[in-house]
Design an enzyme around this catalytic site. Sequence first.
Site, PDB file in Angstrom:
ATOM      1  CE  LYS A 110      52.933  22.250  10.597  1.00 12.70           C
ATOM      2  NZ  LYS A 110      52.530  21.074   9.821  1.00 12.70           N
TER       3      LYS A 110
HETATM    4  C1  PLP Z   1      51.207  20.583   9.521  1.00 14.12           C
HETATM    5  C2  PLP Z   1      51.157  19.535   8.467  1.00 14.12           C
HETATM    6  C3  PLP Z   1      50.111  19.469   7.546  1.00 14.12           C
HETATM    7  C4  PLP Z   1      48.894  20.366   7.624  1.00 14.12           C
HETATM    8  O1  PLP Z   1      49.185  21.715   7.427  1.00 14.12           O
HETATM    9  P1  PLP Z   1      48.119  22.824   7.876  1.00 14.12           P
HETATM   10  O2  PLP Z   1      48.797  24.111   7.673  1.00 14.12           O
HETATM   11  O3  PLP Z   1      47.821  22.551   9.314  1.00 14.12           O
HETATM   12  O4  PLP Z   1      46.916  22.644   7.037  1.00 14.12           O
HETATM   13  C5  PLP Z   1      50.168  18.518   6.541  1.00 14.12           C
HETATM   14  N1  PLP Z   1      51.212  17.656   6.464  1.00 14.12           N
HETATM   15  C6  PLP Z   1      52.227  17.685   7.337  1.00 14.12           C
HETATM   16  C7  PLP Z   1      53.328  16.702   7.202  1.00 14.12           C
HETATM   17  C8  PLP Z   1      52.241  18.632   8.365  1.00 14.12           C
HETATM   18  O5  PLP Z   1      53.255  18.644   9.238  1.00 14.12           O
END
Ligand code: PLP
Length: 462
Positions: A110
Amino acid sequence: MKYLSTRGGEKDLTFKDILFSGLASDGGLYVPDEWPQIDYNALKKIDSYSELALEIIYPFIGEDIKKSELKSLIDNAYAKFSKSKIITFKNLKQREHIVELFNGPTLAFKDFAMQLIVPIFDYYLLQENKKLNLIVATSGDTGSAAINAVHQSSKINIFCLFPKGRISDFQKKQMTTVHGDNIFPIEVDGTFDDCQNIVKSILVDRDFSEEFSIAAVNSINWSRVMIQIVYYFYTLINNNISEDEIINFSVPTGNFGDIYAGYVGIKMGLPVNKLIIATNENDILDRFINSGSYSIEGVTKTTSPSMDIAIASNFERLLFDLLQKSSVMTSEKMNELKNNRSFSVTKEQSNLVKKTFSSKKINQNEVNDLIKETYKEFNYIMDPHTAIGLGASRVLNERGDNNFILGTAHPIKFSDTVEKAIGHPMQSTNEFFEMYKNEEKFYSFMNSAEEVRKVIKDNYSK
Ligand SMILES: *Cc1c(COP(=O)(O)O)cnc(C)c1O
């Protein structure tokens, strides 16, 4: 580049318009009106992550920000990543690579989007001498990444909703121990989807969101998808892959944002065969791939909480493409979902999806075993989300394709689960927790949009 809503209520918008509003007023998601085409062979010559990001992102932003200014925003954003390489790769077996996307300040992928989006917001806000109140619903990692990025901003307040008891201790600390008069973590007694619904209800209330200068940075915000396209290209460019190899990406998936970025990459010219939707027990997408029916069920709490969702919010963007960009049909399907909690697509449409996507659900016991065995065999510690990507990749890779698994978070973020699996404490646990030793401060509410609105009213900046 112009943008429109998947439900047809808005069109001819600029990047800046959609960055600030996040969700269209008709309830739809913003999409670009065309896919910029990239000359992959020309891109291959670029080895700096920031330069590559510039080439991929710039066409989506267009005239809004000068290329040289965008370049310095990108350079600064990725200077905050810890390793000398922004992305690192770990090869397990031959043709089985983990793409480590957790070298950013809050240790999950993120950070790629958040560290850049916040400065882009600031860039516009500075021009207009305005302030902004960001609202975000998080299943854990988005919130910490957003709070880390916003902490430095003098233009932005952040109101961050997270579901009580459904994120890890480390994730919670990352949100609640960062103190600043622009940081407002809010615990909601509900699921991630409840948090998301509160955010949506505030965003579609245009009077409220305009009065309080509100924007959202959920995974439904197009800019996050756009930024995540970059690492798919970077991965292929930085691994020696011969022309005739078949390449797949396995993506631990919740809201369908990260994997949808890969899909956009393919539309732009990324030479990839399949995108593997790796899910946990919250398997709405896996069920859709297998049955052609998209149907909502309750949320199961798992050891991979960042994927504990009932609806994959970004899926509407793929649906829009699948329905040949018909906003009328997209609206129909989404209304059907709202009224009946499910909709179906035709056999042909389902087959079309399967040309690009395959899927596999990995349950918690399998996750535990995967973490344990990978540690034993390769002395490599994986977080539970990444383990789901690896598990799905292995089940589906009978042919021995070259598979890249997105490593979405550092294992320390989920140390409880990881330590249970490997059978002893992780090294350096204390060192990481030390970073978040401040007192925890946050609001705690029932599942109530009213209370959240009140916190915003009491604390927003103009
Ligand atoms: C947000 C997240 C996901 C999922 O990603 P999406 O874009 O919502 O499909 C998977 N793994 C981790 C560690 C995340 O923080």
